[in-house]
Scaffold this motif. Sequence first.
Motif, PDB file in Angstrom:
ATOM      1  N   ILE A   1       0.791  -0.868  -0.250  1.00  0.00           N
ATOM      2  CA  ILE A   1      -0.026   0.061  -0.025  1.00  0.00           C
ATOM      3  C   ILE A   1       1.224   1.216  -0.354  1.00  0.00           C
ATOM      4  O   ILE A   1       0.511   2.399  -1.138  1.00  0.00           O
ATOM      5  CB  ILE A   1      -0.937  -0.358   1.214  1.00  0.00           C
ATOM      6  N   GLU A   2       2.270   1.145   0.374  1.00  0.00           N
ATOM      7  CA  GLU A   2       2.786   2.147   0.946  1.00  0.00           C
ATOM      8  C   GLU A   2       3.664   2.512  -0.237  1.00  0.00           C
ATOM      9  O   GLU A   2       3.572   3.842  -1.170  1.00  0.00           O
ATOM     10  CB  GLU A   2       3.598   2.348   1.830  1.00  0.00           C
ATOM     11  N   TYR A   3       4.079   1.757  -0.730  1.00  0.00           N
ATOM     12  CA  TYR A   3       4.850   1.660  -2.535  1.00  0.00           C
ATOM     13  C   TYR A   3       4.044   2.076  -3.458  1.00  0.00           C
ATOM     14  O   TYR A   3       4.290   2.971  -4.104  1.00  0.00           O
ATOM     15  CB  TYR A   3       4.523  -0.026  -2.803  1.00  0.00           C
ATOM     16  N   LEU A   4       2.702   1.933  -3.597  1.00  0.00           N
ATOM     17  CA  LEU A   4       1.406   2.316  -4.507  1.00  0.00           C
ATOM     18  C   LEU A   4       1.470   4.023  -4.241  1.00  0.00           C
ATOM     19  O   LEU A   4       1.448   4.631  -5.425  1.00  0.00           O
ATOM     20  CB  LEU A   4       0.368   1.475  -4.746  1.00  0.00           C
ATOM     21  N   LEU A   5       0.880   4.072  -2.933  1.00  0.00           N
ATOM     22  CA  LEU A   5       1.069   5.729  -2.381  1.00  0.00           C
ATOM     23  C   LEU A   5       2.176   6.264  -3.134  1.00  0.00           C
ATOM     24  O   LEU A   5       2.080   7.647  -3.521  1.00  0.00           O
ATOM     25  CB  LEU A   5       0.674   5.555  -1.383  1.00  0.00           C
ATOM     26  N   LYS A   6       3.124   5.464  -2.918  1.00  0.00           N
ATOM     27  CA  LYS A   6       4.555   6.871  -3.529  1.00  0.00           C
ATOM     28  C   LYS A   6       4.187   6.451  -5.111  1.00  0.00           C
ATOM     29  O   LYS A   6       4.997   7.641  -5.627  1.00  0.00           O
ATOM     30  CB  LYS A   6       5.987   5.697  -2.812  1.00  0.00           C
ATOM     31  N   LYS A   7       3.967   6.131  -5.730  1.00  0.00           N
ATOM     32  CA  LYS A   7       3.796   5.620  -7.481  1.00  0.00           C
ATOM     33  C   LYS A   7       2.973   6.696  -7.097  1.00  0.00           C
ATOM     34  O   LYS A   7       2.814   6.487  -9.055  1.00  0.00           O
ATOM     35  CB  LYS A   7       3.740   4.659  -7.427  1.00  0.00           C
ATOM     36  N   GLY A   8       2.275   6.777  -6.182  1.00  0.00           N
ATOM     37  CA  GLY A   8       1.433   8.557  -7.302  1.00  0.00           C
ATOM     38  C   GLY A   8      -0.203   7.791  -7.007  1.00  0.00           C
ATOM     39  O   GLY A   8      -1.551   8.201  -7.161  1.00  0.00           O
ATOM     40  N   TRP A   9      -0.859   6.782  -6.884  1.00  0.00           N
ATOM     41  CA  TRP A   9      -2.144   6.461  -6.881  1.00  0.00           C
ATOM     42  C   TRP A   9      -3.072   6.974  -5.904  1.00  0.00           C
ATOM     43  O   TRP A   9      -2.044   7.450  -4.727  1.00  0.00           O
ATOM     44  CB  TRP A   9      -1.604   4.526  -6.125  1.00  0.00           C
ATOM     45  N   SER A  10      -3.730   7.532  -5.896  1.00  0.00           N
ATOM     46  CA  SER A  10      -5.190   7.818  -4.773  1.00  0.00           C
ATOM     47  C   SER A  10      -5.031   6.669  -3.578  1.00  0.00           C
ATOM     48  O   SER A  10      -4.893   5.581  -3.778  1.00  0.00           O
ATOM     49  CB  SER A  10      -5.168   8.530  -5.369  1.00  0.00           C
ATOM     50  N   GLN A  11      -5.238   7.404  -2.299  1.00  0.00           N
ATOM     51  CA  GLN A  11      -6.161   6.128  -1.572  1.00  0.00           C
ATOM     52  C   GLN A  11      -6.921   5.219  -2.151  1.00  0.00           C
ATOM     53  O   GLN A  11      -6.894   4.067  -1.709  1.00  0.00           O
ATOM     54  CB  GLN A  11      -6.089   6.408   0.074  1.00  0.00           C
ATOM     55  N   ASP A  12      -8.213   6.348  -2.687  1.00  0.00           N
ATOM     56  CA  ASP A  12      -9.204   5.376  -3.116  1.00  0.00           C
ATOM     57  C   ASP A  12      -9.007   4.720  -4.755  1.00  0.00           C
ATOM     58  O   ASP A  12      -9.451   3.773  -4.344  1.00  0.00           O
ATOM     59  CB  ASP A  12      -9.751   6.669  -4.018  1.00  0.00           C
ATOM     60  N   LYS A  13      -7.752   4.751  -5.090  1.00  0.00           N
ATOM     61  CA  LYS A  13      -7.483   3.921  -6.740  1.00  0.00           C
ATOM     62  C   LYS A  13      -7.059   3.130  -5.193  1.00  0.00           C
ATOM     63  O   LYS A  13      -7.273   1.569  -5.789  1.00  0.00           O
ATOM     64  CB  LYS A  13      -6.236   4.426  -7.319  1.00  0.00           C
ATOM     65  N   VAL A  14      -6.203   2.395  -4.559  1.00  0.00           N
ATOM     66  CA  VAL A  14      -5.583   1.520  -3.639  1.00  0.00           C
ATOM     67  C   VAL A  14      -6.509   0.475  -3.064  1.00  0.00           C
ATOM     68  O   VAL A  14      -6.891  -0.373  -3.525  1.00  0.00           O
ATOM     69  CB  VAL A  14      -4.223   1.660  -3.089  1.00  0.00           C
ATOM     70  N   PHE A  15      -7.501   1.627  -2.400  1.00  0.00           N
ATOM     71  CA  PHE A  15      -8.353   0.436  -2.035  1.00  0.00           C
ATOM     72  C   PHE A  15      -9.596  -0.232  -2.892  1.00  0.00           C
ATOM     73  O   PHE A  15      -9.661  -0.905  -2.840  1.00  0.00           O
ATOM     74  CB  PHE A  15      -9.118   1.469  -0.668  1.00  0.00           C
ATOM     75  N   THR A  16      -9.880   0.440  -3.951  1.00  0.00           N
ATOM     76  CA  THR A  16     -10.563  -0.030  -5.299  1.00  0.00           C
ATOM     77  C   THR A  16      -9.732  -0.819  -5.202  1.00  0.00           C
ATOM     78  O   THR A  16     -10.582  -2.498  -6.253  1.00  0.00           O
ATOM     79  CB  THR A  16     -11.324   1.291  -6.046  1.00  0.00           C
ATOM     80  N   ALA A  17      -8.633  -0.740  -5.818  1.00  0.00           N
ATOM     81  CA  ALA A  17      -8.352  -2.602  -6.413  1.00  0.00           C
ATOM     82  C   ALA A  17      -7.928  -3.423  -5.913  1.00  0.00           C
ATOM     83  O   ALA A  17      -8.186  -4.556  -6.071  1.00  0.00           O
ATOM     84  CB  ALA A  17      -6.124  -1.918  -6.790  1.00  0.00           C
ATOM     85  N   LEU A  18      -7.898  -3.002  -4.461  1.00  0.00           N
ATOM     86  CA  LEU A  18      -7.828  -4.020  -3.217  1.00  0.00           C
ATOM     87  C   LEU A  18      -8.557  -5.590  -3.070  1.00  0.00           C
ATOM     88  O   LEU A  18      -9.565  -6.341  -2.881  1.00  0.00           O
ATOM     89  CB  LEU A  18      -7.254  -4.301  -1.717  1.00  0.00           C
ATOM     90  N   ASN A  19     -10.265  -3.765  -3.111  1.00  0.00           N
ATOM     91  CA  ASN A  19     -11.173  -4.597  -2.824  1.00  0.00           C
ATOM     92  C   ASN A  19     -12.427  -4.921  -4.186  1.00  0.00           C
ATOM     93  O   ASN A  19     -12.984  -6.292  -3.429  1.00  0.00           O
ATOM     94  CB  ASN A  19     -11.961  -3.705  -1.771  1.00  0.00           C
ATOM     95  N   LYS A  20     -12.033  -4.732  -4.952  1.00  0.00           N
ATOM     96  CA  LYS A  20     -13.068  -4.678  -5.767  1.00  0.00           C
ATOM     97  C   LYS A  20     -12.299  -4.977  -7.078  1.00  0.00           C
ATOM     98  O   LYS A  20     -13.283  -5.783  -8.582  1.00  0.00           O
ATOM     99  CB  LYS A  20     -13.684  -3.349  -6.583  1.00  0.00           C
ATOM    100  N   GLU A  21     -10.851  -5.020  -7.509  1.00  0.00           N
ATOM    101  CA  GLU A  21      -9.988  -5.495  -8.041  1.00  0.00           C
ATOM    102  C   GLU A  21      -9.171  -7.075  -8.356  1.00  0.00           C
ATOM    103  O   GLU A  21      -8.478  -7.313  -9.319  1.00  0.00           O
ATOM    104  CB  GLU A  21      -9.191  -4.204  -9.263  1.00  0.00           C
ATOM    105  N   SER A  22      -9.298  -7.120  -7.486  1.00  0.00           N
ATOM    106  CA  SER A  22      -8.207  -8.500  -7.409  1.00  0.00           C
ATOM    107  C   SER A  22      -8.667 -10.161  -6.936  1.00  0.00           C
ATOM    108  O   SER A  22      -9.963 -10.758  -7.844  1.00  0.00           O
ATOM    109  CB  SER A  22      -7.559  -7.853  -5.739  1.00  0.00           C
ATOM    110  N   GLY A  23      -8.318 -10.864  -6.473  1.00  0.00           N
ATOM    111  CA  GLY A  23      -8.856 -12.177  -6.116  1.00  0.00           C
ATOM    112  C   GLY A  23      -9.604 -12.633  -7.620  1.00  0.00           C
ATOM    113  O   GLY A  23      -8.247 -12.576  -8.091  1.00  0.00           O
ATOM    114  N   PHE A  24     -10.315 -13.187  -7.611  1.00  0.00           N
ATOM    115  CA  PHE A  24     -10.498 -14.549  -8.586  1.00  0.00           C
ATOM    116  C   PHE A  24     -10.592 -13.423  -9.930  1.00  0.00           C
ATOM    117  O   PHE A  24      -9.916 -13.840 -11.121  1.00  0.00           O
ATOM    118  CB  PHE A  24     -11.619 -14.947  -8.709  1.00  0.00           C
ATOM    119  N   LEU A  25     -10.871 -12.809  -9.775  1.00  0.00           N
ATOM    120  CA  LEU A  25     -11.244 -11.019 -11.057  1.00  0.00           C
ATOM    121  C   LEU A  25      -9.807 -10.497 -11.583  1.00  0.00           C
ATOM    122  O   LEU A  25      -9.288 -10.695 -12.552  1.00  0.00           O
ATOM    123  CB  LEU A  25     -11.986  -9.997 -10.664  1.00  0.00           C
TER     124      LEU A  25
END
Length: 400
Positions: free
Chosen positions: A249-273
Motif C-alpha cells: 500500500i505504501e509502495y503504491l501511494l509513493k508511486k502516485g496512486w490515490s488512497q481510493d485507487k489503492v483500496f478500489t484495487a484491493l477490494n474490487k479488482e483483485s481475487g479471482f477477477l
Amino acid sequence: MSNSFVLVINSGSSSLKFAVIDSANGEAVLSGLGECFGLPESRMSWKFNGEKTEIAIEGDDSHHKIAISKLVGLTEELGLQENIVAVGHRIVHGGEKFTKTVRINEEVTAEIEKLADLAPLHNPAGAIGIRAAMEAFPSLPQFAVFDTAFHQTMPERAYTGAIAKELYTDYGIRRYGFHGTSHYFVSREAAKMINKPIENSSFISVHLGNGASVCAINKGDSVDTSMGFTPLSGLMMGTRCGDLDPGIIEYLLKKGWSQDKVFTALNKESGFLGVSGGLTSDARGILEAMEQGHEGAKLAFQVFTYRVSKYIASYLAALDSFDGIIFTGGIGENSMPIRSQILSNLKLLGFKEDVKGNEDARFGNAGIIGNSEMLDAVAMVIPTNEEYVIVQQSMALLNN
C-alpha cells in the motif's frame, strides 16, 4: 396458518434482502430482494409459492424506506402479517460492544451507527434498514444479529495485532472476523452429523463464496478466523485480495496512486477477477475457462485452493482436538473441483477424497466428502442457513 414467522432483513448500501421464515423449520415462505437503490433501475422482486414478481421502486424518499413500506403491504396482502412475531436484522459489525444478539431500541441503533467507522459500507445501511423497519412495524419486537458476535470468544493471542497497543486502545484495531452466523450454524449441524455434542466438537469451518473466510472452532467456540479488522483480510475472494503485505500500500501511494485507487484495487479488482487477468470474479466462470485452457483462470484456481489449504493446515494449531473440515457457502457447497483440489493439497495430513461423496454433496445436499484416518477426521459439506440463525436467536430472546 398457526406457525410463528420471523421477518429477516439484510440491508446493504444499495440493496435490501428479506425473507419471511417459519421459525419451526427454517423454511422461507417469502423471499425477496430490493436492489439498485438510488438508481433509475431501482427495483424489488420476491418469490412466493414458486412464483416470482418484480416491480420498480420509484420516489424521492429513501428507497430502503420505500421497499420496506411495500414489504408491509406485501405481507398483509399475502396473509402473512398476522403470523409475523418478530423482525431480525443481520448487522455486519458489532465491534466489542455487541457480543450476542440484542433486542433493538434507540440506544442499540445509535451504537450500530457509531460503529460505522469499522464497517462503512454495511453498518450505516443496516441502521437505515432498522429505522425503516421500526417505523413500518412499530408493534413488533426487533432484534440485531451480528456477523462478528460468534468470534468474540477468540482469545487475546488470536485477535491482537502485532502493533502498538495504542492502536487497539485508541482505535479498536484488532481481529474481529465475519461470517459468524454461517460458521456458527454449520458447526452445530456438523456436530449432529458426526453424532457428538457441539461442546465436545472441534472443526475448521471453510465458508467459500464471493466473500470467503476460515474459522477454527474449538469445542463449539470460535478461537481464530481469517477475516480481520475488515472483511478484506484472509483468503483470496471474488474481488478481494485477502492477506497482503501492507508495504504494498505504501509502495503504491509513493508511486502516485490515490488512497481510493489503492483500496478500489484491493477490494474490487483483485481475487479471482484480478488473478485471472480481469476475466471474472465468479468461481463458476473460472472453472469453465480453466477447462478451455485459460491460463489466468488456471492460476486463479491454483492460488485460491492453495491459500485455503494453507489456512486449514495452520488452524490445526488453534485446536485441542479435531473432528473435521466443513465446507460451506456458494463455492464450498457446490464446487466439486475446488473441494477436491483442497483435499489433495492436504494429503500430508492424510486426507483422501471420497469422489462419489463429493459428487453427491452439492446443490443443497450435505454429506461426507473425504476423511483422514491419520487424524481420525472427516471432510464434509454443510449448506449454510444464516437466515435461520437470525430466526433462532431472535425467537430465543423473544421467548425469554
